[in-house]
Design an enzyme around this catalytic site. Structure first.
Site, PDB file in Angstrom:
ATOM      1  N   ARG A 102       0.886  -1.184   0.000  1.00 30.23           N
ATOM      2  CA  ARG A 102       0.000   0.000   0.000  1.00 30.23           C
ATOM      3  C   ARG A 102       0.909   1.215   0.000  1.00 30.23           C
ATOM      4  O   ARG A 102       1.715   1.391   0.918  1.00 30.23           O
ATOM      5  CB  ARG A 102      -0.903  -0.013   1.233  1.00 30.23           C
ATOM      6  CG  ARG A 102      -1.553   1.332   1.485  1.00 30.23           C
ATOM      7  CD  ARG A 102      -2.673   1.270   2.482  1.00 30.23           C
ATOM      8  NE  ARG A 102      -3.831   0.619   1.915  1.00 30.23           N
ATOM      9  CZ  ARG A 102      -5.055   0.662   2.443  1.00 30.23           C
ATOM     10  NH1 ARG A 102      -5.263   1.318   3.565  1.00 30.23           N
ATOM     11  NH2 ARG A 102      -6.065   0.056   1.872  1.00 30.23           N
ATOM     12  N   HIS A 129      -7.390   0.952  -6.394  1.00 30.82           N
ATOM     13  CA  HIS A 129      -7.617   0.077  -5.231  1.00 30.82           C
ATOM     14  C   HIS A 129      -8.268  -1.206  -5.748  1.00 30.82           C
ATOM     15  O   HIS A 129      -9.441  -1.479  -5.495  1.00 30.82           O
ATOM     16  CB  HIS A 129      -8.506   0.799  -4.214  1.00 30.82           C
ATOM     17  CG  HIS A 129      -8.448   0.228  -2.830  1.00 30.82           C
ATOM     18  ND1 HIS A 129      -7.691  -0.879  -2.498  1.00 30.82           N
ATOM     19  CD2 HIS A 129      -9.064   0.604  -1.677  1.00 30.82           C
ATOM     20  CE1 HIS A 129      -7.847  -1.142  -1.208  1.00 30.82           C
ATOM     21  NE2 HIS A 129      -8.667  -0.263  -0.686  1.00 30.82           N
ATOM     22  N   GLN A 132     -10.122  -3.801  -3.377  1.00 28.52           N
ATOM     23  CA  GLN A 132     -11.408  -3.319  -2.861  1.00 28.52           C
ATOM     24  C   GLN A 132     -12.490  -3.437  -3.923  1.00 28.52           C
ATOM     25  O   GLN A 132     -13.609  -3.862  -3.638  1.00 28.52           O
ATOM     26  CB  GLN A 132     -11.273  -1.858  -2.414  1.00 28.52           C
ATOM     27  CG  GLN A 132     -12.555  -1.285  -1.849  1.00 28.52           C
ATOM     28  CD  GLN A 132     -12.963  -1.944  -0.548  1.00 28.52           C
ATOM     29  OE1 GLN A 132     -12.197  -1.962   0.391  1.00 28.52           O
ATOM     30  NE2 GLN A 132     -14.175  -2.491  -0.487  1.00 28.52           N
ATOM     31  N   ASP A 220     -17.146   7.278  -1.301  1.00 29.89           N
ATOM     32  CA  ASP A 220     -15.884   7.121  -0.578  1.00 29.89           C
ATOM     33  C   ASP A 220     -15.526   8.485  -0.004  1.00 29.89           C
ATOM     34  O   ASP A 220     -16.131   9.504  -0.396  1.00 29.89           O
ATOM     35  CB  ASP A 220     -14.798   6.607  -1.556  1.00 29.89           C
ATOM     36  CG  ASP A 220     -13.457   6.355  -0.877  1.00 29.89           C
ATOM     37  OD1 ASP A 220     -13.428   6.141   0.356  1.00 29.89           O
ATOM     38  OD2 ASP A 220     -12.416   6.373  -1.583  1.00 29.89           O
ATOM     39  N   CYS A 260     -16.278   1.563   0.949  1.00 36.95           N
ATOM     40  CA  CYS A 260     -15.108   0.722   1.219  1.00 36.95           C
ATOM     41  C   CYS A 260     -14.622   0.854   2.667  1.00 36.95           C
ATOM     42  O   CYS A 260     -13.912  -0.018   3.155  1.00 36.95           O
ATOM     43  CB  CYS A 260     -13.979   1.053   0.251  1.00 36.95           C
ATOM     44  SG  CYS A 260     -13.292   2.709   0.445  1.00 36.95           S
ATOM     45  N   ARG A 288     -13.407  -8.714   1.295  1.00 35.24           N
ATOM     46  CA  ARG A 288     -11.990  -8.435   1.026  1.00 35.24           C
ATOM     47  C   ARG A 288     -11.163  -9.697   1.267  1.00 35.24           C
ATOM     48  O   ARG A 288     -10.272 -10.036   0.495  1.00 35.24           O
ATOM     49  CB  ARG A 288     -11.481  -7.302   1.937  1.00 35.24           C
ATOM     50  CG  ARG A 288     -12.035  -5.923   1.655  1.00 35.24           C
ATOM     51  CD  ARG A 288     -11.503  -5.364   0.353  1.00 35.24           C
ATOM     52  NE  ARG A 288     -10.060  -5.286   0.331  1.00 35.24           N
ATOM     53  CZ  ARG A 288      -9.337  -4.280   0.829  1.00 35.24           C
ATOM     54  NH1 ARG A 288      -9.939  -3.242   1.358  1.00 35.24           N
ATOM     55  NH2 ARG A 288      -8.010  -4.285   0.748  1.00 35.24           N
TER      56      ARG A 288
HETATM   57  N1  NVA Z   1      -9.859   6.761  -1.120  1.00 36.98           N
HETATM   58  C1  NVA Z   1      -9.466   6.302   0.189  1.00 36.98           C
HETATM   59  C2  NVA Z   1      -9.722   4.831   0.313  1.00 36.98           C
HETATM   60  C3  NVA Z   1      -9.395   4.263   1.670  1.00 36.98           C
HETATM   61  C4  NVA Z   1      -9.583   2.782   1.725  1.00 36.98           C
HETATM   62  C5  NVA Z   1      -8.005   6.637   0.429  1.00 36.98           C
HETATM   63  O1  NVA Z   1      -7.197   6.453  -0.489  1.00 36.98           O
HETATM   64  O2  NVA Z   1      -7.665   7.072   1.527  1.00 36.98           O
HETATM   65  N1   CP Z   2     -11.129  -0.237   2.511  1.00 39.38           N
HETATM   66  C1   CP Z   2      -9.845  -0.283   2.932  1.00 39.38           C
HETATM   67  O1   CP Z   2      -8.930  -0.466   2.140  1.00 39.38           O
HETATM   68  O2   CP Z   2      -9.701  -0.158   4.271  1.00 39.38           O
HETATM   69  P1   CP Z   2      -8.336   0.062   5.056  1.00 39.38           P
HETATM   70  O3   CP Z   2      -7.811   1.423   4.678  1.00 39.38           O
HETATM   71  O4   CP Z   2      -8.716  -0.031   6.492  1.00 39.38           O
HETATM   72  O5   CP Z   2      -7.365  -1.012   4.651  1.00 39.38           O
END
Ligand code: NVA
Ligand code: CP
Length: 301
Positions: A102, A129, A132, A220, A260, A288
């Site tokens: 990540r 993502h 997800q 989101d 998500c 997930r």
């Molecule tokens: N769009 C959000 C998704 C978190 C799972 C982010 O990137 O923070």
């Molecule tokens: N939806 C998601 O990716 O959650 P986290 O940021 O908690 O991993």
């Protein structure tokens, strides 16, 4: 499948195979049956951003497949102190069998794969993502029976989730409509891809227009990880984009809402809408685990 960088790299047939396998893994887990396809495999999980679901579902998933997960926080690794990624990658290649990462840029994910030679799964970047969105497609299919022909609507920021949903939805034969604020459109690559689908894709700045006849509505956060300095401007830009019962009155009667997570109540979604759709949203979170196990069987096994 050597890696999972983004949904754009998958064919519709590959997505269907992953969803079918995830459904099967979900059933087997309920019966207490686990495979050991990742036995003796050590899988690194690099996090340069926070996570609840991704970290835990990958860690549990790797363990349930008989492998060993290693949680590697970006700030504790030497990359956090400037060690070049290509050096870290070549070192990890000597210890590990696969990596989930990540991070911020999509290039980091792809460079990690290039310099390590290891299979790599994208656990979220600023652009995409994929894990997800595979879980979202699995959840929609689970509740609606199929994906083709359904109207998928995304309301909010043209972020990683929006990018991946547009691609995933279109590839699976859904009608995709998105409503974003001006200046917060999805990436240009995604818009060019979507344009090849003609009327199957629509983009507007008016949430009430996008949501008309929706079967599935997804939102989101307005401020993604790494964008915290822009939070106030984003709050202003997205005023009128909160997913409320009133906005949803134009959706089909049997609509479902997904998120998500983490969710910001009374920003992108009202408390009422969130709680009324909790059965979908938490199934989505559970999925997930199943969908990532299906991906790992293809990428790491
Ligand atoms: N769009 C959000 C998704 C978190 C799972 C982010 O990137 O923070
Ligand atoms: N939806 C998601 O990716 O959650 P986290 O940021 O908690 O991993």
């Amino acid at each position: 499948m050597k890696n999972l960088f983004k949904i754009l790299d998958l064919s519709s047939a590959q997505i269907t195979e992953i969803l079918d396998s995830a459904d099967e893994l979900k059933l087997l887990r309920k019966k207490g049956i686990f495979s050991d396809a990742l036995r003796n495999k050590k899988i690194g999980m690099i996090f340069e951003k926070a996570s609840t679901r991704t970290r835990i579902s990958f860690e549990v998933g790797i363990s349930e497949l008989g492998g060993t997960p290693l949680f590697l926080s970006g700030s504790d690794l030497q990359i956090g102190r400037g060690e070049p990624l290509k050096d870290t990658a070549r070192v990890l290649a000597r210890y590990l069998d696969g990596i989930m990462i990540r991070t911020f840029t999509q290039a980091t994910v792809e460079d990690l794969a290039k310099y390590s030679g290891l299979p790599v799964i994208n656990g979220l970047t600023d652009l995409a993502h994929p894990c997800q969105v595979l879980a979202d497609l699995m959840t929609i299919r689970e509740f609606k029976g199929s994906l083709e022909g359904l109207k998928l609507v995304f309301i909010g920021d043209g972020n990683n989730m929006c990018n991946s949903l547009v691609v995933g939805g279109l590839k699976m034969g859904m009608q995709v409509s998105i409503a974003v604020a001006p200046g917060y459109e999805p990436s240009r690559t995604i818009l060019s891809f979507a344009a090849t689908y003609g009327n199957q894709f629509k983009i507007t700045y008016r949430p009430e227009e996008a949501i008309c006849g929706a079967d599935v509505v997804i939102t989101d956060v307005w401020t993604s990880m790494g964008q915290e300095a822009e939070a106030a401007a984003r709050l202003k830009a997205f005023s009128g984009f909160c997913l409320t019962k009133e906005l949803l009155s134009a959706a089909n009667d049997d609509y479902m809402v997904l998120h998500c997570l983490p969710a910001h109540r009374e920003e992108e979604i009202s408390e009422e809408v969130f709680e009324e759709n909790a059965k979908y949203i938490f199934e989505e979170a559970e999925n997930r685990l199943h969908v990532q196990k299906a991906v790992m069987l293809k990428v790491f096994a």
